[in-house]
Design a protein around this motif. Structure first.
Motif, short mmCIF file in Angstrom:
data_model
loop_
_atom_site.label_atom_id
_atom_site.label_comp_id
_atom_site.label_asym_id
_atom_site.label_seq_id
_atom_site.Cartn_x
_atom_site.Cartn_y
_atom_site.Cartn_z
N ARG A 69 -11.57 -11.56 24.34
CA ARG A 69 -12.59 -10.57 24.28
C ARG A 69 -12.40 -9.67 25.84
N SER A 70 -12.41 -10.35 26.58
CA SER A 70 -12.04 -9.57 28.14
C SER A 70 -10.93 -8.80 28.05
N ARG A 71 -9.75 -9.25 27.53
CA ARG A 71 -8.35 -8.58 27.38
C ARG A 71 -8.48 -7.59 26.47
N TYR A 72 -9.26 -7.60 25.61
CA TYR A 72 -9.47 -6.48 24.66
C TYR A 72 -10.14 -5.42 25.36
N CYS A 73 -11.11 -5.66 26.13
CA CYS A 73 -12.08 -4.59 27.02
C CYS A 73 -11.08 -4.08 27.94
N ALA A 74 -10.15 -4.66 28.61
CA ALA A 74 -9.36 -4.32 29.62
C ALA A 74 -8.44 -3.21 29.08
N THR B 51 -7.55 -15.70 16.44
CA THR B 51 -7.21 -14.68 15.76
C THR B 51 -8.16 -13.38 15.26
N PHE B 52 -7.73 -12.26 15.63
CA PHE B 52 -8.75 -11.26 15.86
C PHE B 52 -8.29 -9.96 14.85
N VAL B 53 -9.05 -9.14 14.67
CA VAL B 53 -8.65 -7.80 14.22
C VAL B 53 -9.21 -6.51 15.36
N ALA B 54 -8.40 -5.79 15.92
CA ALA B 54 -8.87 -4.69 16.90
C ALA B 54 -8.77 -3.43 16.22
N GLN C 74 -5.54 -0.50 12.66
CA GLN C 74 -5.87 -1.91 13.30
C GLN C 74 -4.84 -2.89 13.61
N LEU C 75 -4.92 -3.65 14.70
CA LEU C 75 -4.05 -4.85 15.00
C LEU C 75 -4.57 -6.20 14.54
N HIS C 76 -3.91 -6.85 13.79
CA HIS C 76 -4.20 -8.22 13.61
C HIS C 76 -3.38 -9.16 13.92
N GLU C 77 -3.95 -9.98 15.02
CA GLU C 77 -3.20 -10.89 15.66
C GLU C 77 -3.64 -12.25 15.82
N ARG C 78 -2.97 -13.17 16.02
CA ARG C 78 -3.28 -14.70 16.43
C ARG C 78 -2.62 -14.83 17.89
N SER C 79 -3.42 -14.97 18.69
CA SER C 79 -3.06 -14.95 20.05
C SER C 79 -3.20 -16.27 20.36
N HIS C 80 -2.28 -16.78 21.53
CA HIS C 80 -2.25 -18.02 21.92
C HIS C 80 -2.55 -18.06 23.34
N PHE C 81 -3.22 -18.97 23.67
CA PHE C 81 -3.77 -19.38 25.19
C PHE C 81 -3.52 -20.61 25.67
N GLU C 82 -3.19 -20.87 26.91
CA GLU C 82 -3.22 -21.96 27.73
C GLU C 82 -3.83 -22.03 29.13
N ARG C 83 -4.31 -23.00 29.42
CA ARG C 83 -4.84 -23.25 30.66
C ARG C 83 -3.46 -23.03 31.80
N HIS C 84 -3.51 -22.40 32.75
CA HIS C 84 -2.74 -22.47 33.85
C HIS C 84 -3.53 -22.44 35.03
N ASP C 85 -3.20 -23.30 35.93
CA ASP C 85 -3.81 -23.43 37.30
C ASP C 85 -5.36 -23.55 36.97
N THR D 215 1.02 -13.58 17.55
CA THR D 215 1.84 -13.41 16.26
C THR D 215 0.85 -12.36 15.44
N PHE D 216 1.70 -11.36 14.97
CA PHE D 216 1.14 -10.29 14.16
C PHE D 216 0.83 -10.78 12.95
N MET D 217 -0.31 -10.75 12.20
CA MET D 217 -0.60 -11.08 11.09
C MET D 217 -0.74 -9.87 9.98
N GLU D 218 -0.75 -10.11 8.67
CA GLU D 218 -0.66 -9.21 7.56
C GLU D 218 -2.04 -9.18 6.98
#
Length: 141
Positions: free
Chosen positions: A49-54, A105-108, A118-129, A138-141
């Motif tokens: 959500r914060s990256r979308y806002c960015a 997974t989101f739709v922006a 619209q952009l439909h994507e499944r975003s992958h996240f990890e903890r780093h430090d 990954t773009f979704m249809e």
């Protein structure tokens, strides 16, 4: 062609305005606190959500800080004709306070030159430090 922007964030959101991420909070208490560095996102969904806002406010520094260093680009290009208009979270897997990975997974929704899209994507996240970071999507249809 997109124009690279390195200036400070746009003033499309103030601390007292509704947060563009769609949560029922003002920007300063929601995603704005992450953008300023006062807090870090405790979950992958809040980071998403914060990256979308960015993207909405064109905060290149925040986007780069929250990108996994192994995949981080040298810069972010913002298209001046692009206006982000809404975010819908469709699904989250893991990504909680006690996980090390997660997906969102989101739709922006946006307008580009006045045309909706619209952009439909499944975003992958990890903890780093100890902090959540964006790895890839990954773009979704």
């Amino acid at each position: 062609m997109a124009r690279r922007t390195t200036r400070s964030p746009q003033s499309t959101a103030t601390d007292a305005s509704p947060c563009p991420c769609g949560l029922p909070a003002v920007y300063g208490a929601c995603c704005g606190r992450f953008h300023t560095g006062r807090s870090t996102a405790p979950t992958a969904e809040l980071l998403m959500r914060s990256r979308y806002c960015a993207f909405v406010v064109r905060d290149e520094g925040y986007l780069l800080r929250t990108w996994h260093p192994d995949y981080r680009p040298s810069g972010v290009e913002f298209d001046p004709a692009m206006r982000w208009t809404g975010l819908e979270i469709r699904e989250t897997t893991e990504g909680g306070m006690f996980h090390t990975t997660g997906t969102v997974t989101f739709v922006a929704r946006y307008t580009h030159g006045g045309e909706p899209g619209q952009l439909h994507e499944r975003s992958h996240f990890e903890r780093h430090d100890g902090a959540w970071v964006y790895v890839n999507g990954t773009f979704m249809e």
